[in-house]
Design an enzyme around this catalytic site. Sequence first.
Site, PDB file in Angstrom:
ATOM      1  N   GLU A 115     -57.200 -20.537 -14.772  1.00 40.64           N
ATOM      2  CA  GLU A 115     -58.258 -21.748 -15.075  1.00 40.64           C
ATOM      3  C   GLU A 115     -58.680 -22.896 -15.228  1.00 40.64           C
ATOM      4  O   GLU A 115     -59.413 -23.581 -14.039  1.00 40.64           O
ATOM      5  CB  GLU A 115     -59.098 -21.363 -16.816  1.00 40.64           C
ATOM      6  CG  GLU A 115     -59.336 -19.637 -16.523  1.00 40.64           C
ATOM      7  CD  GLU A 115     -59.655 -19.021 -17.718  1.00 40.64           C
ATOM      8  OE1 GLU A 115     -59.153 -20.164 -19.023  1.00 40.64           O
ATOM      9  OE2 GLU A 115     -61.263 -19.028 -18.165  1.00 40.64           O
ATOM     10  N   GLU A 137     -56.793 -12.137 -18.994  1.00 41.24           N
ATOM     11  CA  GLU A 137     -58.062 -12.156 -20.587  1.00 41.24           C
ATOM     12  C   GLU A 137     -58.439 -10.700 -20.970  1.00 41.24           C
ATOM     13  O   GLU A 137     -58.558 -10.246 -22.349  1.00 41.24           O
ATOM     14  CB  GLU A 137     -58.838 -12.947 -20.705  1.00 41.24           C
ATOM     15  CG  GLU A 137     -58.534 -13.972 -21.026  1.00 41.24           C
ATOM     16  CD  GLU A 137     -58.289 -15.395 -19.452  1.00 41.24           C
ATOM     17  OE1 GLU A 137     -58.193 -14.127 -18.621  1.00 41.24           O
ATOM     18  OE2 GLU A 137     -57.375 -16.402 -19.181  1.00 41.24           O
TER      19      GLU A 137
END
Length: 715
Positions: A115, A137
């Site tokens: 990210e 995730e």
Amino acid sequence: MSVFNYEKDADGIVTVTMDMSGPVNAMNEEYRGAMGATVDRLEQEQGLCGVVFSSAKKTFFAGGDLHELLAVDKGDEGDFMDMLRSTKGVLRRVEKLPVPVVAAINGAALGGGFELCLCCNHRIAWDNRAVQLGLPEVTLGLLPGGGGVVRMVNLLGLEKAMPYLIEGRKVAPAKALAEGMIHQVVASAEELVPRAKAWILENKDNAAAAVQPWDSKGHRIPGGNASSPKLAQLLMGAPAMLRQQTRGLLPAPEKIMDCAIEAARLNLDVALEVESRGLTYLVTTPQAKNMISTFFFGMNRVNGGASRPSGFDKYQTQKVGILGAGMMGQGIAYASAMAGIEVVLKDISQEAADKGKGYSEALLAKRVERGRMSEEQKAAVLGLILATDSDKDLQGCDLIIEAVFENIDLKNKITAATEACLAEGGVWGSNTSTLPITELAQASTQPKNFIGIHFFSPVDKMPLVEIICGEQTSDATLARAFDYVRQIKKTPIVVNDSLGFFTSRTFGTYLDEGVRLLKEGAHPVQIDHLGRAIGMPVGPLAVHDEVSLELTRKVAETQLEMGVAGKWGEQDDMAEVVTTMIGQHQRGGRHHGGGFYDYPEDGSKAIWPGLLDLYYREEVEIPQQDMQDRMLFRQVIEALKCLESNVLRSVDDGNIGSIMGIGAPVWTGGLIQFVNTYGLQRFVDRCGELAGQYGERFQAPEIAREHAASGTLFS
Ligand code: NAD
């Protein structure tokens, strides 16, 4: 001194080298302080020409701090949301800096790490096997809440981004480059920062280089936004398809899909807020707690050697002998040779041994075909396997694993005949799936060197190995067996001897409860459907067909002969059903021409109609929730009994073993972890209800009562 080293060069390029105090760079309190201060400084920096983010660690950036995420409880949502907003606000400021920002990716950048990369205008990665990129995730019950969902959708388009988000797919740099997730690769880590700086200098007069695609004027999401006709059509069916896959048991993929669709519909800042809300919801779900606890922390402890006795140097197996080149032996040979271990693969004839080696040849050929291996590498792996029918070739093995037929006399015979071939201190492993190790070790002159090394089929795909210690197995032997399993890159759990060990014994209760429900009159289709509804990969009757009813019968017979039957659960219904199915109807399972199901040649399968005549009773109504709980609770109770009686040496082994060995539902985080989030007292109470209604087998084991009384979670 900051954990983000800030260095400006003569060209006005600042290199921020992340070197946090923990073993990896992670998004935690320390990160937030360091990143906030760094961005403040960058915004004030005079004569700034560009920024490079690099890492002083082996990994680039590991992602969210899972200790922190695990600690977020119901009621903490407001604070968590504030924290997310502020973290994302800082990342947004990074991408809004008026100069180009480059990520120099020297190691894995997963989750929060990737990210951060996505907030950089340019991403350069070292083209090396150690570098993995992606947003995994979802595999921990979470979503990429640091902007990952929103930026991936804006970067790749909804359709292309989806597998990365929903499956958590990780990729190597070359693939990431081809997919448009990064911009350049370099051949060595040393080239990263110079290349990043060169790119900044090349682009210093190009204002567009400092603007993210989604912030540029007229930005369009590749493939169109959520209302484009093509996507709208795709989106109509996608949620239903996903629901079918998750069976409604996993909230993360569904939440990710929601957020991704919103990202393709809303403006970036609003979409980021929706994404934060999504993560805030997920982080307190029991599924996320279970998955983080087991798949991350538990797995690290298990693979890190928590069950390996200390005080023994790590042992590298050099030469392994494998007796029996059948289904299991050939797989063990392949896994060992792939790890660079010399293999002697022995069967009763040269032809059988060659056939076993042929299995490796076929798997390796596939790898070559897919470009995952060169012809030379294939030849080198094959060169490690000697197929033979002679015991003499076993001379000097430091490990022998027998995988001959499941017959105690045969196993005893080959132990006596070949044990002497072992090198000094060598280990004898049995791959038996049902015979007690202590009993088999009686045929050995060195029972302390005798151990169970239980693989799962197919060996090349199944990542788990169950190591079984007999009563006399020494710690040194266990340490060696453990090291061998790690050497071949599998996950070892360590258990003490017991009929069915841990995995078969626990799995057996699932089959048993399926058969009991059948015998009570429940519809077989409903039984299998509800088995899947709790998250088991296959219903209990269908999987019993695969394992084969014949095998159940054989195991029961062997145990009877050995005088050990009757200890493995209450199997009366099982004995009756299996005997009827095989004895009266010749239905021994899928590979015996059919079992509970028919298997027509067109590849379909359907319940064998005779089964309904035999057992189905329309008037019987067992509540659906009871049926589901019965199939799950039987397994959980058995796992707890294994823990209580020391068959399991640790909770982690039970959780990892149940997920990886017998396909326990992932949302539970393993059969023991399930109790932690179901509620200790609630579990005991529910056991009581089920016991009252369906039998003593549902009584909560003492260990569950103790934990409930003290409020101590299983760990
Ligand atoms: P298999 O029938 O496919 O292979 C057994 C092989 O052993 C045959 O090739 C046979 O020729 C060979 N053999 C017999 N006597 C021998 C001897 N004296 N010396 C050398 N080789 C000899 O059986 P399998 O499915 O590979 O199972 C082997 C063992 O692994 C059994 O103990 C079984 O319980 C266990 N196991 C099987 C599975 C499974 O899913 N099949 C899983 C875990 C463990």
